[in-house]
Write a protein that holds these residues in place. Structure first.
Motif, PDB file in Angstrom:
ATOM      1  N   MET A   1       0.853  -1.035  -0.021  1.00  0.00           N
ATOM      2  CA  MET A   1      -0.067   0.048   0.042  1.00  0.00           C
ATOM      3  C   MET A   1       0.815   1.100   0.032  1.00  0.00           C
ATOM      4  O   MET A   1       0.622   2.325  -0.752  1.00  0.00           O
ATOM      5  CB  MET A   1      -0.751   0.052   1.256  1.00  0.00           C
ATOM      6  N   PHE A   2       2.055   1.138   0.736  1.00  0.00           N
ATOM      7  CA  PHE A   2       2.716   2.514   0.798  1.00  0.00           C
ATOM      8  C   PHE A   2       3.580   2.745  -0.538  1.00  0.00           C
ATOM      9  O   PHE A   2       3.634   3.742  -0.962  1.00  0.00           O
ATOM     10  CB  PHE A   2       3.679   2.256   2.083  1.00  0.00           C
ATOM     11  N   GLY A   3       3.792   1.426  -1.006  1.00  0.00           N
ATOM     12  CA  GLY A   3       4.480   1.509  -2.274  1.00  0.00           C
ATOM     13  C   GLY A   3       3.604   1.987  -3.479  1.00  0.00           C
ATOM     14  O   GLY A   3       4.095   2.779  -4.149  1.00  0.00           O
ATOM     15  N   SER A   4       2.470   1.702  -3.377  1.00  0.00           N
ATOM     16  CA  SER A   4       1.468   2.468  -4.146  1.00  0.00           C
ATOM     17  C   SER A   4       1.145   3.704  -4.020  1.00  0.00           C
ATOM     18  O   SER A   4       1.361   4.491  -5.223  1.00  0.00           O
ATOM     19  CB  SER A   4       0.107   1.539  -4.304  1.00  0.00           C
ATOM     20  N   LYS A   5       1.459   4.316  -2.918  1.00  0.00           N
ATOM     21  CA  LYS A   5       1.211   5.625  -2.834  1.00  0.00           C
ATOM     22  C   LYS A   5       2.254   6.368  -3.202  1.00  0.00           C
ATOM     23  O   LYS A   5       2.330   7.526  -3.659  1.00  0.00           O
ATOM     24  CB  LYS A   5       0.873   5.907  -1.199  1.00  0.00           C
ATOM     25  N   ALA A   6       3.725   5.874  -2.950  1.00  0.00           N
ATOM     26  CA  ALA A   6       4.844   6.362  -3.468  1.00  0.00           C
ATOM     27  C   ALA A   6       4.843   6.527  -5.066  1.00  0.00           C
ATOM     28  O   ALA A   6       5.218   7.659  -5.536  1.00  0.00           O
ATOM     29  CB  ALA A   6       6.115   5.612  -2.797  1.00  0.00           C
ATOM     30  N   VAL A   7       4.335   5.501  -5.745  1.00  0.00           N
ATOM     31  CA  VAL A   7       4.235   5.749  -7.148  1.00  0.00           C
ATOM     32  C   VAL A   7       3.241   6.654  -7.619  1.00  0.00           C
ATOM     33  O   VAL A   7       3.537   7.476  -8.443  1.00  0.00           O
ATOM     34  CB  VAL A   7       3.735   4.158  -7.639  1.00  0.00           C
ATOM     35  N   ASP A   8       2.067   6.819  -6.737  1.00  0.00           N
ATOM     36  CA  ASP A   8       1.142   7.743  -7.015  1.00  0.00           C
ATOM     37  C   ASP A   8       2.074   9.384  -6.833  1.00  0.00           C
ATOM     38  O   ASP A   8       1.576  10.186  -7.776  1.00  0.00           O
ATOM     39  CB  ASP A   8      -0.134   7.772  -6.303  1.00  0.00           C
ATOM     40  N   ILE A   9       2.444   9.350  -5.648  1.00  0.00           N
ATOM     41  CA  ILE A   9       3.329  10.612  -5.659  1.00  0.00           C
ATOM     42  C   ILE A   9       4.251  11.016  -6.669  1.00  0.00           C
ATOM     43  O   ILE A   9       4.331  12.183  -7.088  1.00  0.00           O
ATOM     44  CB  ILE A   9       4.082  10.558  -4.402  1.00  0.00           C
ATOM     45  N   VAL A  10       5.060  10.071  -7.089  1.00  0.00           N
ATOM     46  CA  VAL A  10       6.041  10.075  -8.184  1.00  0.00           C
ATOM     47  C   VAL A  10       5.548  10.487  -9.593  1.00  0.00           C
ATOM     48  O   VAL A  10       5.444  11.243 -10.211  1.00  0.00           O
ATOM     49  CB  VAL A  10       7.062   8.941  -8.495  1.00  0.00           C
ATOM     50  N   TYR A  12       2.444  11.955  -9.764  1.00  0.00           N
ATOM     51  CA  TYR A  12       1.923  13.277  -9.675  1.00  0.00           C
ATOM     52  C   TYR A  12       2.935  14.170  -9.982  1.00  0.00           C
ATOM     53  O   TYR A  12       2.506  15.117 -10.721  1.00  0.00           O
ATOM     54  CB  TYR A  12       1.338  13.367  -8.161  1.00  0.00           C
ATOM     55  N   TRP A  13       3.933  14.032  -9.332  1.00  0.00           N
ATOM     56  CA  TRP A  13       5.011  15.139  -9.681  1.00  0.00           C
ATOM     57  C   TRP A  13       5.575  15.058 -11.012  1.00  0.00           C
ATOM     58  O   TRP A  13       6.230  16.083 -11.692  1.00  0.00           O
ATOM     59  CB  TRP A  13       6.178  14.958  -8.756  1.00  0.00           C
ATOM     60  N   VAL A  16       3.010  17.174 -12.757  1.00  0.00           N
ATOM     61  CA  VAL A  16       3.249  18.428 -12.583  1.00  0.00           C
ATOM     62  C   VAL A  16       4.520  19.166 -13.315  1.00  0.00           C
ATOM     63  O   VAL A  16       4.428  20.248 -13.769  1.00  0.00           O
ATOM     64  CB  VAL A  16       3.325  18.609 -10.970  1.00  0.00           C
ATOM     65  N   CYS A  17       5.549  18.414 -13.001  1.00  0.00           N
ATOM     66  CA  CYS A  17       6.740  18.991 -13.742  1.00  0.00           C
ATOM     67  C   CYS A  17       6.588  19.129 -15.475  1.00  0.00           C
ATOM     68  O   CYS A  17       7.151  20.069 -16.037  1.00  0.00           O
ATOM     69  CB  CYS A  17       7.902  17.869 -13.555  1.00  0.00           C
ATOM     70  N   ARG A  18       6.245  18.022 -15.960  1.00  0.00           N
ATOM     71  CA  ARG A  18       5.668  18.037 -17.347  1.00  0.00           C
ATOM     72  C   ARG A  18       4.707  19.150 -17.879  1.00  0.00           C
ATOM     73  O   ARG A  18       5.232  19.745 -18.683  1.00  0.00           O
ATOM     74  CB  ARG A  18       5.115  16.695 -17.807  1.00  0.00           C
ATOM     75  N   THR A  19       3.938  19.337 -17.103  1.00  0.00           N
ATOM     76  CA  THR A  19       2.808  20.639 -17.233  1.00  0.00           C
ATOM     77  C   THR A  19       3.552  21.924 -16.975  1.00  0.00           C
ATOM     78  O   THR A  19       3.504  22.578 -17.917  1.00  0.00           O
ATOM     79  CB  THR A  19       1.751  20.385 -16.349  1.00  0.00           C
ATOM     80  N   VAL A  20       4.490  21.989 -16.023  1.00  0.00           N
ATOM     81  CA  VAL A  20       5.345  23.164 -15.879  1.00  0.00           C
ATOM     82  C   VAL A  20       6.223  23.552 -17.129  1.00  0.00           C
ATOM     83  O   VAL A  20       6.382  24.501 -17.384  1.00  0.00           O
ATOM     84  CB  VAL A  20       6.037  23.205 -14.626  1.00  0.00           C
ATOM     85  N   VAL A  21       6.902  22.455 -17.388  1.00  0.00           N
ATOM     86  CA  VAL A  21       7.940  22.500 -18.592  1.00  0.00           C
ATOM     87  C   VAL A  21       7.059  22.850 -19.759  1.00  0.00           C
ATOM     88  O   VAL A  21       7.557  23.612 -20.696  1.00  0.00           O
ATOM     89  CB  VAL A  21       8.833  21.205 -18.607  1.00  0.00           C
ATOM     90  N   GLU A  22       6.183  22.146 -20.050  1.00  0.00           N
ATOM     91  CA  GLU A  22       5.159  22.489 -21.247  1.00  0.00           C
ATOM     92  C   GLU A  22       4.809  23.978 -21.242  1.00  0.00           C
ATOM     93  O   GLU A  22       4.696  24.654 -22.438  1.00  0.00           O
ATOM     94  CB  GLU A  22       4.108  21.473 -21.246  1.00  0.00           C
ATOM     95  N   TYR A  23       4.239  24.563 -20.190  1.00  0.00           N
ATOM     96  CA  TYR A  23       3.733  25.808 -20.011  1.00  0.00           C
ATOM     97  C   TYR A  23       4.975  26.617 -20.238  1.00  0.00           C
ATOM     98  O   TYR A  23       4.929  27.578 -21.227  1.00  0.00           O
ATOM     99  CB  TYR A  23       3.273  25.963 -18.550  1.00  0.00           C
ATOM    100  N   TRP A  24       6.162  26.608 -19.664  1.00  0.00           N
ATOM    101  CA  TRP A  24       7.392  27.490 -19.942  1.00  0.00           C
ATOM    102  C   TRP A  24       7.789  27.248 -21.508  1.00  0.00           C
ATOM    103  O   TRP A  24       8.130  28.241 -21.881  1.00  0.00           O
ATOM    104  CB  TRP A  24       8.364  27.209 -18.995  1.00  0.00           C
ATOM    105  N   GLN A  25       7.669  26.040 -22.029  1.00  0.00           N
ATOM    106  CA  GLN A  25       8.112  26.217 -23.517  1.00  0.00           C
ATOM    107  C   GLN A  25       7.284  26.839 -24.041  1.00  0.00           C
ATOM    108  O   GLN A  25       7.697  27.655 -25.240  1.00  0.00           O
ATOM    109  CB  GLN A  25       7.992  24.630 -23.913  1.00  0.00           C
ATOM    110  N   ILE A  26       5.914  27.083 -24.011  1.00  0.00           N
ATOM    111  CA  ILE A  26       4.733  27.729 -24.654  1.00  0.00           C
ATOM    112  C   ILE A  26       5.160  29.054 -24.424  1.00  0.00           C
ATOM    113  O   ILE A  26       5.038  29.770 -25.186  1.00  0.00           O
ATOM    114  CB  ILE A  26       3.409  27.357 -24.466  1.00  0.00           C
ATOM    115  N   VAL A  27       5.273  29.437 -23.257  1.00  0.00           N
ATOM    116  CA  VAL A  27       5.617  30.889 -23.090  1.00  0.00           C
ATOM    117  C   VAL A  27       7.005  31.743 -23.599  1.00  0.00           C
ATOM    118  O   VAL A  27       6.968  32.568 -24.122  1.00  0.00           O
ATOM    119  CB  VAL A  27       5.719  31.276 -21.477  1.00  0.00           C
ATOM    120  N   CYS A  28       8.055  30.575 -23.440  1.00  0.00           N
ATOM    121  CA  CYS A  28       9.370  31.000 -24.113  1.00  0.00           C
ATOM    122  C   CYS A  28       9.066  31.227 -25.661  1.00  0.00           C
ATOM    123  O   CYS A  28       9.522  32.014 -26.391  1.00  0.00           O
ATOM    124  CB  CYS A  28      10.308  29.968 -23.682  1.00  0.00           C
ATOM    125  N   ARG A  29       8.530  30.028 -26.467  1.00  0.00           N
ATOM    126  CA  ARG A  29       8.196  30.018 -27.756  1.00  0.00           C
ATOM    127  C   ARG A  29       7.406  31.412 -28.032  1.00  0.00           C
ATOM    128  O   ARG A  29       7.852  31.903 -29.120  1.00  0.00           O
ATOM    129  CB  ARG A  29       7.710  28.855 -28.352  1.00  0.00           C
TER     130      ARG A  29
END
Length: 108
Positions: A1-10, A12-13, A16-29
């Motif tokens: 159960m704890f391992g599944s939660k760790a995978v969910d957190i990974v 999730y992040w 989040v990181c992919r969304t932030v990177v794509e956002y800044w790629q769009i802004v910079c472009r």
């Protein structure tokens, strides 16, 4: 159960990181494309301004050159006429003197 939660957190992040990177790629472009357009517009404007300035001064210089060519041609033609008149006058005087002296010598 704890391992599944760790995978969910990974996951999730990763999202989040992919969304932030794509956002800044769009802004910079978008920012880069905007400044490329602005710079292109500035360059085209100044090319037009410079071309207009060059064409204007070419016209001014051509007009000034043509004016002085006309003035110089007029001056040269005037002095050619004056000199021709002086030469013709002295040729006539000399012819007259030669005829006079030839007649004078012939009478002696």
């Amino acid at each position: 159960m704890f391992g599944s939660k760790a995978v969910d957190i990974v996951e999730y992040w990763q999202i989040v990181c992919r969304t932030v990177v794509e956002y800044w790629q769009i802004v910079c472009r978008t920012v880069v494309e905007y400044w490329q357009m602005v710079c292109r517009t500035i360059v085209v404007y100044w090319q037009m301004v410079c071309r207009t300035i060059v064409e204007y001064w070419q016209m001014v210089c051509r007009t000034v050159v043509e004016y002085w060519q006309m003035v110089c041609r007029t001056i040269v033609e005037y002095w050619q006429m004056v000199c021709r008149t002086i030469v013709e006058y002295w040729q006539m005087v000399c012819r007259t003197l030669v005829v006079y002296w030839q007649m004078s010598v012939g009478q002696l």
